[in-house]
Design a protein around this motif. Structure first.
Motif, PDB file in Angstrom:
ATOM      1  N   TYR A 259      -8.444   9.186 -13.314  1.00 46.28           N
ATOM      2  CA  TYR A 259      -8.430   8.394 -12.088  1.00 46.28           C
ATOM      3  C   TYR A 259      -8.857   6.965 -12.416  1.00 46.28           C
ATOM      4  O   TYR A 259      -9.603   6.749 -13.370  1.00 46.28           O
ATOM      5  CB  TYR A 259      -9.377   8.997 -11.045  1.00 46.28           C
ATOM      6  CG  TYR A 259      -9.045  10.417 -10.650  1.00 46.28           C
ATOM      7  CD1 TYR A 259      -7.848  10.719 -10.016  1.00 46.28           C
ATOM      8  CD2 TYR A 259      -9.932  11.464 -10.910  1.00 46.28           C
ATOM      9  CE1 TYR A 259      -7.548  12.018  -9.644  1.00 46.28           C
ATOM     10  CE2 TYR A 259      -9.636  12.761 -10.541  1.00 46.28           C
ATOM     11  CZ  TYR A 259      -8.443  13.033  -9.917  1.00 46.28           C
ATOM     12  OH  TYR A 259      -8.140  14.324  -9.548  1.00 46.28           O
ATOM     13  N   PRO A 260      -8.424   5.994 -11.633  1.00 41.04           N
ATOM     14  CA  PRO A 260      -7.487   6.096 -10.494  1.00 41.04           C
ATOM     15  C   PRO A 260      -6.061   6.354 -10.966  1.00 41.04           C
ATOM     16  O   PRO A 260      -5.691   5.995 -12.086  1.00 41.04           O
ATOM     17  CB  PRO A 260      -7.621   4.723  -9.815  1.00 41.04           C
ATOM     18  CG  PRO A 260      -8.068   3.801 -10.894  1.00 41.04           C
ATOM     19  CD  PRO A 260      -8.918   4.604 -11.823  1.00 41.04           C
ATOM     20  N   THR A 262      -1.975   6.060  -9.805  1.00 43.79           N
ATOM     21  CA  THR A 262      -0.976   5.493  -8.900  1.00 43.79           C
ATOM     22  C   THR A 262       0.182   6.467  -8.755  1.00 43.79           C
ATOM     23  O   THR A 262       0.745   6.924  -9.758  1.00 43.79           O
ATOM     24  CB  THR A 262      -0.466   4.147  -9.427  1.00 43.79           C
ATOM     25  OG1 THR A 262      -1.566   3.261  -9.604  1.00 43.79           O
ATOM     26  CG2 THR A 262       0.519   3.524  -8.456  1.00 43.79           C
ATOM     27  N   ARG A 288       3.577   4.233  -1.734  1.00 47.24           N
ATOM     28  CA  ARG A 288       2.758   4.312  -2.934  1.00 47.24           C
ATOM     29  C   ARG A 288       1.291   4.500  -2.537  1.00 47.24           C
ATOM     30  O   ARG A 288       0.793   3.857  -1.611  1.00 47.24           O
ATOM     31  CB  ARG A 288       2.926   3.054  -3.789  1.00 47.24           C
ATOM     32  CG  ARG A 288       4.308   2.936  -4.406  1.00 47.24           C
ATOM     33  CD  ARG A 288       4.490   1.565  -5.022  1.00 47.24           C
ATOM     34  NE  ARG A 288       3.643   1.376  -6.185  1.00 47.24           N
ATOM     35  CZ  ARG A 288       4.004   1.621  -7.440  1.00 47.24           C
ATOM     36  NH1 ARG A 288       5.236   2.070  -7.692  1.00 47.24           N
ATOM     37  NH2 ARG A 288       3.189   1.398  -8.449  1.00 47.24           N
ATOM     38  N   CYS A 290      -2.849   5.281  -4.088  1.00 49.40           N
ATOM     39  CA  CYS A 290      -3.786   5.236  -5.210  1.00 49.40           C
ATOM     40  C   CYS A 290      -4.840   6.312  -4.979  1.00 49.40           C
ATOM     41  O   CYS A 290      -5.509   6.319  -3.941  1.00 49.40           O
ATOM     42  CB  CYS A 290      -4.431   3.860  -5.319  1.00 49.40           C
ATOM     43  SG  CYS A 290      -5.558   3.730  -6.727  1.00 49.40           S
ATOM     44  N   TYR A 292      -8.293   7.952  -6.059  1.00 47.56           N
ATOM     45  CA  TYR A 292      -9.509   7.539  -6.761  1.00 47.56           C
ATOM     46  C   TYR A 292     -10.337   8.711  -7.271  1.00 47.56           C
ATOM     47  O   TYR A 292     -11.282   8.498  -8.024  1.00 47.56           O
ATOM     48  CB  TYR A 292     -10.369   6.673  -5.830  1.00 47.56           C
ATOM     49  CG  TYR A 292      -9.744   5.336  -5.530  1.00 47.56           C
ATOM     50  CD1 TYR A 292      -9.838   4.279  -6.423  1.00 47.56           C
ATOM     51  CD2 TYR A 292      -9.028   5.138  -4.349  1.00 47.56           C
ATOM     52  CE1 TYR A 292      -9.247   3.052  -6.152  1.00 47.56           C
ATOM     53  CE2 TYR A 292      -8.446   3.921  -4.058  1.00 47.56           C
ATOM     54  CZ  TYR A 292      -8.558   2.879  -4.966  1.00 47.56           C
ATOM     55  OH  TYR A 292      -7.967   1.669  -4.700  1.00 47.56           O
ATOM     56  N   ASP A 489      -1.362   1.744  -1.294  1.00 47.23           N
ATOM     57  CA  ASP A 489      -1.278   0.721  -2.342  1.00 47.23           C
ATOM     58  C   ASP A 489      -1.344  -0.675  -1.753  1.00 47.23           C
ATOM     59  O   ASP A 489      -1.844  -1.598  -2.406  1.00 47.23           O
ATOM     60  CB  ASP A 489       0.022   0.914  -3.134  1.00 47.23           C
ATOM     61  CG  ASP A 489       0.097   0.010  -4.346  1.00 47.23           C
ATOM     62  OD1 ASP A 489      -0.744   0.176  -5.245  1.00 47.23           O
ATOM     63  OD2 ASP A 489       0.975  -0.881  -4.389  1.00 47.23           O
ATOM     64  N   PRO A 492      -5.775  -1.500  -0.686  1.00 42.21           N
ATOM     65  CA  PRO A 492      -6.660  -0.750  -1.597  1.00 42.21           C
ATOM     66  C   PRO A 492      -8.102  -0.708  -1.133  1.00 42.21           C
ATOM     67  O   PRO A 492      -8.881   0.124  -1.603  1.00 42.21           O
ATOM     68  CB  PRO A 492      -6.514  -1.509  -2.923  1.00 42.21           C
ATOM     69  CG  PRO A 492      -6.099  -2.893  -2.523  1.00 42.21           C
ATOM     70  CD  PRO A 492      -5.255  -2.735  -1.288  1.00 42.21           C
ATOM     71  N   CYS A 495     -10.083   3.240   2.395  1.00 41.89           N
ATOM     72  CA  CYS A 495      -9.745   4.561   1.861  1.00 41.89           C
ATOM     73  C   CYS A 495      -9.923   5.625   2.937  1.00 41.89           C
ATOM     74  O   CYS A 495     -10.648   5.449   3.912  1.00 41.89           O
ATOM     75  CB  CYS A 495     -10.631   4.895   0.655  1.00 41.89           C
ATOM     76  SG  CYS A 495     -10.481   3.747  -0.715  1.00 41.89           S
ATOM     77  N   GLN A 513      -0.430  -0.691 -12.597  1.00 42.23           N
ATOM     78  CA  GLN A 513      -1.857  -0.506 -12.407  1.00 42.23           C
ATOM     79  C   GLN A 513      -2.185  -0.439 -10.915  1.00 42.23           C
ATOM     80  O   GLN A 513      -1.587  -1.161 -10.112  1.00 42.23           O
ATOM     81  CB  GLN A 513      -2.629  -1.658 -13.050  1.00 42.23           C
ATOM     82  CG  GLN A 513      -2.492  -1.702 -14.565  1.00 42.23           C
ATOM     83  CD  GLN A 513      -3.104  -0.476 -15.231  1.00 42.23           C
ATOM     84  OE1 GLN A 513      -4.102   0.061 -14.747  1.00 42.23           O
ATOM     85  NE2 GLN A 513      -2.484  -0.036 -16.326  1.00 42.23           N
ATOM     86  N   PRO A 514      -3.126   0.414 -10.518  1.00 43.17           N
ATOM     87  CA  PRO A 514      -3.506   0.479  -9.106  1.00 43.17           C
ATOM     88  C   PRO A 514      -4.204  -0.808  -8.674  1.00 43.17           C
ATOM     89  O   PRO A 514      -4.841  -1.492  -9.471  1.00 43.17           O
ATOM     90  CB  PRO A 514      -4.451   1.677  -9.048  1.00 43.17           C
ATOM     91  CG  PRO A 514      -4.995   1.807 -10.440  1.00 43.17           C
ATOM     92  CD  PRO A 514      -3.895   1.352 -11.355  1.00 43.17           C
ATOM     93  N   GLN A 516      -6.917  -3.209  -7.259  1.00 42.72           N
ATOM     94  CA  GLN A 516      -8.362  -3.168  -7.348  1.00 42.72           C
ATOM     95  C   GLN A 516      -8.978  -3.705  -6.060  1.00 42.72           C
ATOM     96  O   GLN A 516      -8.695  -4.835  -5.655  1.00 42.72           O
ATOM     97  CB  GLN A 516      -8.843  -4.018  -8.537  1.00 42.72           C
ATOM     98  CG  GLN A 516      -8.341  -3.510  -9.880  1.00 42.72           C
ATOM     99  CD  GLN A 516      -8.854  -2.111 -10.198  1.00 42.72           C
ATOM    100  OE1 GLN A 516      -9.965  -1.750  -9.798  1.00 42.72           O
ATOM    101  NE2 GLN A 516      -8.048  -1.340 -10.904  1.00 42.72           N
TER     102      GLN A 516
END
Length: 639
Positions: A259-260, A262, A288, A290, A292, A489, A492, A495, A513-514, A516
């Motif tokens: 994790y994380p 995608t 999409r 993400c 965690y 996505d 981010p 959550c 890359q997810p 940030q």
């Protein structure tokens, strides 16, 4: 590479060359099953690509070429196999002799026939070795002089060169184990012999399980090598091909990382929504996400609103930081009182419903009235008319308790032991005076559920916390279920938590890359549940939960009494052992007064300070009026 059958490809495959990419040249379909039979793939379409990752030997079929009989050998069979014949068979003796001369072999040679040979002198059984010594004329016919070795003698036979049959030239070779015999390409299709098997000659036919990855297949595809399909090895021209392998959220959870992660949604479960949240509408194909990791803590509490015509239901995370204040609990039966009783925690309640019971059911049971104050002690058992009855032992407290401090010591003398059957359908409200504010984690540890609370301070990490707006909440039960922390996505920083067991999305790993988040993750700790999902959760079985007791059958109308009320008494009462068992006074045989003549009005208010004496027990009516005045303000005594 030219197309070949899957069986031939697997038999000639070198396991060290895996993985190999195959293309299906002629598809196959098994009628009666769309995808699998006994866990194996049985439907392949022409043009499908598969990446073979592993080949496992399942079994070996051993066949007798003469009789057609077969037997199965385990892959760990310990016998040794030797080649019995050359690589080619012959239809006549003339073909065998011609091939022997062309190969520069010198006579004699050994051969055998897979069929019986009938001659005037003797019948030669099938698979019986014969030695060809020479070719000569016999009775005007070109014949082969053969020697048949018997147990005690040898017999010379002259067979015409036109003799038909399936003939094999016998050869010798080093013994091999079963895996070695199967991997040796020189032995493919040859007759073998094994001393530990009942047949002199045999043919080995292995069956493999091919494990492969296919496009858009969630799991490894298992294909039997005997499936009648032609394949072509296209590994060299398929280096750029990516096999997309879908995943379920439950599989992501079981895999445990990294994790994380995608991902992209491929499929959303069909059915009604489980959460009434805005982010549920964003979960669609192509979105999409993400992931965690695993949410912490792993427990949740289900809650329902109080004081509303249409209740609303919520799932509250164990990380909820709002402040809660306890409210008096309501108990519909004595069984619920027993269930709520915790060791070391006194439980006092006030009855809110009159109740009288026929003495035929439980001898010695005292009826209750609105306003009676009870202290719950623990479970017990009493003898009823027909059988033993589970009961709840309580103390009926004094009406004047709490009025004057100097009377606190005398209150113990006025405690009256009573019994309630566990099926008693009364109505009780908890008597409590707790103004402390609790965190959810502390509340669930110190008190049992269900529990009545009021949220007095919202969770600062959840700006849209809806719980403080309700006058009361009922915390139903605590559930343990793993959740995944997920974010869109595109957002981010915000959550939410998804339970894979109840909302198992189908996703695929995505490149890139997810995103940030700018700071710590903000996780929604309160989710509103749909009615259908809430009732689904409430129907799930709870471990170690016993059903409530069933009320006894009432005596049929007109049935004669076997014993008078005055003659009956409680024969025994077995009290269950408590953590701190109180010293109980002897159970009394109080009954409702049958004659109220020359008695004071049961609804009249007694003078302050007047207390019933031991020789003149208090009337139940007097308790009812006093408790209504003190515990139920606003009510008036009937006249």
């Amino acid at each position: 590479m030219e197309p070949t059958s899957l069986q031939d490809f697997v038999c000639a495959l070198d396991p060290a060359s895996l993985p190999r990419v195959l293309k299906v040249c002629s598809g196959v379909y098994f009628q009666g099953s769309v995808y699998e039979i006994s866990g194996n793939e049985c439907c392949l379409s022409t043009g499908d690509l598969m990446k073979v990752t592993q080949v496992q030997l399942q079994k070996v079929v051993c066949k007798n070429p003469g009789t057609g009989q077969t037997m199965e050998l385990n892959p760990n069979f310990q016998g040794l196999f030797s080649p019995l014949t050359g690589p080619q068979s012959y239809g006549t003796l003339e073909e065998l002799i011609s091939a022997t001369i062309q190969s520069s072999k010198q006579l004699p040679v050994w051969f055998m026939s897979t069929h019986r040979i009938d001659t005037k002198a003797r019948v030669v059984p099938q698979e019986q070795p014969l030695m060809l010594e020479a070719v000569e004329m016999y009775l005007g016919t070109c014949s082969a002089r053969c020697v048949l070795g018997m147990e005690a003698q040898t017999v010379t036979l002259r067979l015409p060169l036109s003799q038909k049959g399936t003939f094999w030239v016998l050869e010798t070779g080093a013994p091999r184990t079963l895996p070695q015999a199967l991997r040796d390409p020189a032995l493919k299709g040859l007759l073998l012999t094994c001393p530990t098997l009942p047949w002199r000659s045999l043919i080995l036919k292995p069956e493999y399980e091919v494990q492969a990855i296919m496009h858009m297949r969630r799991t490894i595809v298992k294909i039997p090598s005997t499936l009648e399909v032609d394949v072509e090895d296209v590994t060299a021209s398929s280096q750029h091909v990516d096999f997309i392998q879908p995943l379920l959220l439950s599989e992501v959870l079981a895999r445990g990382g990294p994790y994380p992660l995608t991902t992209e949604i491929l499929e959303v479960p069909v059915g009604p929504a489980i959460f009434l949240s805005s982010w549920m509408g964003s979960l669609h194909k192509g979105q999409r996400l993400c992931i965690y990791g695993l949410a912490s803590p792993p427990w949740r509490v289900m809650a329902s609103t109080k004081g509303r015509k249409v209740p609303r239901y919520f799932m509250v995370s164990g990380a909820y930081e709002g402040k809660l204040r306890r409210r008096p609990r309501e108990f519909p039966t004595a069984y619920d009182l027993l269930d709520a009783l915790q060791p070391g925690q006194p439980l006092r309640v006030v009855t809110t419903k009159d109740y009288e019971v026929e003495e035929m059911e439980i001898p010695g049971f005292i009826s209750l009235a609105v306003g009676d104050r009870l202290e719950v002690l623990g479970p017990g058992q009493a003898h009823g008319v027909h059988s033993d009855i589970d009961i709840l032992l309580c103390h009926r407290l004094s009406d004047l308790a709490g009025e004057e401090e100097e009377e606190c010591e005398e209150e113990a003398e006025d405690r009256e032991p009573i019994m309630l059957p566990l099926y008693y359908a009364g109505s009780f409200v908890e008597e409590m005076n707790d103004g402390r504010r609790y965190r959810l984690a502390d509340l669930t540890v110190q008190f049992s559920l269900p529990c009545e609370v009021k949220v007095v301070a919202k969770d600062s990490s959840h700006p849209a916390d809806p719980l403080p707006s309700f006058s009361g909440l009922r915390l139903e039960e605590r559930i343990m279920e793993p959740f995944l922390v997920v974010s869109l996505d595109s957002e981010p920083g915000m959550c939410f938590e998804i339970p894979p067991q109840w909302f198992d999305l189908t996703v695929v790993e995505a490149e890139g890359q997810p995103g940030q988040p700018g700071g710590p993750l903000r996780i929604a700790t309160v989710e509103e549940l749909s009615d259908a999902f809430y009732y689904h959760l409430r129907k799930l079985p709870v471990e170690n939960q016993t059903p409530p007791p069933r009320p006894p059958k009432r005596q049929a109308f007109g049935e004669p009494k076997k014993q008078s009320c005055k003659e009956r008494s409680i024969q025994s009462s077995q009290v269950s052992e408590l953590q701190q068992p109180p010293v109980l006074p002897r159970l009394k045989m109080n009954t409702l007064p049958k004659d109220t003549k020359n008695k004071p009005d049961i609804y009249s208010k007694p003078t302050k300070g007047s207390k019933p004496t031991k020789s003149h027990p208090r009337e139940p009516g007097e308790k009812c009026v006093l408790r209504r005045e003190r515990n139920l303000p606003g009510t008036q005594a009937p006249h």
